[in-house]
Motif scaffolding. Structure first.
Motif, PDB file in Angstrom:
ATOM      1  N   ALA A 131      45.490  -2.961   0.182  1.00 60.08           N
ATOM      2  CA  ALA A 131      45.163  -4.394   0.232  1.00 60.08           C
ATOM      3  C   ALA A 131      43.664  -4.599   0.412  1.00 60.08           C
ATOM      4  O   ALA A 131      43.057  -5.433  -0.270  1.00 60.08           O
ATOM      5  N   PHE A 132      43.038  -3.839   1.313  1.00 64.65           N
ATOM      6  CA  PHE A 132      41.594  -3.961   1.510  1.00 64.65           C
ATOM      7  C   PHE A 132      40.830  -3.579   0.243  1.00 64.65           C
ATOM      8  O   PHE A 132      39.835  -4.205  -0.102  1.00 64.65           O
ATOM      9  N   ARG A 133      41.307  -2.571  -0.454  1.00 64.13           N
ATOM     10  CA  ARG A 133      40.641  -2.173  -1.711  1.00 64.13           C
ATOM     11  C   ARG A 133      40.782  -3.262  -2.770  1.00 64.13           C
ATOM     12  O   ARG A 133      39.848  -3.516  -3.526  1.00 64.13           O
ATOM     13  N   GLU A 134      41.940  -3.893  -2.836  1.00 66.12           N
ATOM     14  CA  GLU A 134      42.102  -4.982  -3.800  1.00 66.12           C
ATOM     15  C   GLU A 134      41.242  -6.185  -3.417  1.00 66.12           C
ATOM     16  O   GLU A 134      40.666  -6.844  -4.278  1.00 66.12           O
ATOM     17  N   LEU A 135      41.137  -6.454  -2.136  1.00 64.33           N
ATOM     18  CA  LEU A 135      40.239  -7.532  -1.696  1.00 64.33           C
ATOM     19  C   LEU A 135      38.801  -7.215  -2.108  1.00 64.33           C
ATOM     20  O   LEU A 135      38.090  -8.087  -2.619  1.00 64.33           O
ATOM     21  N   ALA A 136      38.381  -5.969  -1.916  1.00 64.04           N
ATOM     22  CA  ALA A 136      37.027  -5.571  -2.318  1.00 64.04           C
ATOM     23  C   ALA A 136      36.841  -5.720  -3.825  1.00 64.04           C
ATOM     24  O   ALA A 136      35.786  -6.174  -4.283  1.00 64.04           O
ATOM     25  N   ALA A 137      37.864  -5.357  -4.592  1.00 65.58           N
ATOM     26  CA  ALA A 137      37.788  -5.491  -6.050  1.00 65.58           C
ATOM     27  C   ALA A 137      37.661  -6.958  -6.464  1.00 65.58           C
ATOM     28  O   ALA A 137      37.125  -7.269  -7.529  1.00 65.58           O
ATOM     29  N   ARG A 138      38.143  -7.857  -5.611  1.00 65.56           N
ATOM     30  CA  ARG A 138      38.030  -9.297  -5.858  1.00 65.56           C
ATOM     31  C   ARG A 138      36.747  -9.863  -5.236  1.00 65.56           C
ATOM     32  O   ARG A 138      36.603 -11.066  -5.109  1.00 65.56           O
ATOM     33  N   HIS A 139      35.860  -8.975  -4.798  1.00 61.72           N
ATOM     34  CA  HIS A 139      34.560  -9.340  -4.222  1.00 61.72           C
ATOM     35  C   HIS A 139      34.678 -10.106  -2.908  1.00 61.72           C
ATOM     36  O   HIS A 139      33.849 -10.951  -2.601  1.00 61.72           O
ATOM     37  N   VAL A 140      35.719  -9.782  -2.139  1.00 62.67           N
ATOM     38  CA  VAL A 140      35.900 -10.364  -0.812  1.00 62.67           C
ATOM     39  C   VAL A 140      35.313  -9.378   0.196  1.00 62.67           C
ATOM     40  O   VAL A 140      35.713  -8.215   0.238  1.00 62.67           O
ATOM     41  N   ILE A 141      34.364  -9.833   0.978  1.00 62.64           N
ATOM     42  CA  ILE A 141      33.732  -8.992   1.993  1.00 62.64           C
ATOM     43  C   ILE A 141      34.643  -8.936   3.219  1.00 62.64           C
ATOM     44  O   ILE A 141      35.012  -9.976   3.765  1.00 62.64           O
ATOM     45  N   CYS A 142      35.003  -7.732   3.644  1.00 64.88           N
ATOM     46  CA  CYS A 142      35.859  -7.558   4.821  1.00 64.88           C
ATOM     47  C   CYS A 142      35.057  -6.809   5.884  1.00 64.88           C
ATOM     48  O   CYS A 142      34.639  -5.668   5.672  1.00 64.88           O
ATOM     49  N   GLU A 143      34.878  -7.469   7.025  1.00 69.22           N
ATOM     50  CA  GLU A 143      34.012  -6.952   8.067  1.00 69.22           C
ATOM     51  C   GLU A 143      34.729  -6.961   9.409  1.00 69.22           C
ATOM     52  O   GLU A 143      35.318  -7.960   9.798  1.00 69.22           O
ATOM     53  N   ILE A 144      34.693  -5.830  10.091  1.00 71.38           N
ATOM     54  CA  ILE A 144      35.273  -5.741  11.431  1.00 71.38           C
ATOM     55  C   ILE A 144      34.281  -6.351  12.409  1.00 71.38           C
ATOM     56  O   ILE A 144      33.117  -5.962  12.460  1.00 71.38           O
TER      57      ILE A 144
END
Length: 159
Positions: A131-144
């Motif tokens: 899911a995180f990889r797909e979010l990244a592929a959609r250019h969504v920045i995921c930050e802890i």
């Protein structure tokens, strides 16, 4: 018409607790805390417990993922939204449904059997990683980032 005023989208498997209901709300200036979670949307006891830790003057809504998709674009312009989900899969469902999310704050994902710890407060399994990889592929920045004054760490560097 402009889209909904989503100030922050957060993943936290605890959903709403003091860090979210007071610290993040106050830091962002949010006036609406929207929990997008199918189980919480139908559990008034859980809703009441979460409402107890929300800053005074902040409204709460507990919607299923589908209802969030259906109504988020009807949000009034004065609503400053903190959107909280339980998992990265939930965020991905919302995005696929048209909810405009460009960045995700990852606060807490508990360790459980089948998960590996990648950060002090974040543990993932293969489905989370996908899911995180797909979010990244959609250019969504995921930050802890647990709290607003903490520096963030990109989750993509930890997977």
């Amino acid at each position: 018409m402009a889209g909904p005023n989503i100030l922050l989208t957060r993943i936290d498997n605890r959903l709403v607790h003091g860090q979210v209901g007071v610290t993040w709300v106050g830091s962002l200036g949010a006036n609406l805390l929207l929990v997008a979670n199918d189980a919480a949307a139908t559990d008034p006891i859980q809703q009441n417990l979460m409402d107890m830790v929300v800053a005074e003057g902040v409204q709460t809504r507990y919607f299923t993922l589908q209802k969030t998709i259906d109504v988020i674009h009807k949000a009034a312009s004065h609503q400053k939204i903190l959107l909280v989900c339980k998992t990265p899969q939930d965020v991905l469902i919302l995005i696929k449904g048209g909810v405009p999310v460009s960045a995700v704050n990852v606060g807490n994902m508990h360790f459980a059997e089948g998960k590996r710890q990648i950060h002090k407060t974040v543990s993932v399994d293969d489905a989370d990683v996908d899911a995180f990889r797909e979010l990244a592929a959609r250019h969504v920045i995921c930050e802890i980032r647990r709290v607003p004054d903490e520096s963030g760490e990109l989750i993509s560097k930890l997977l």
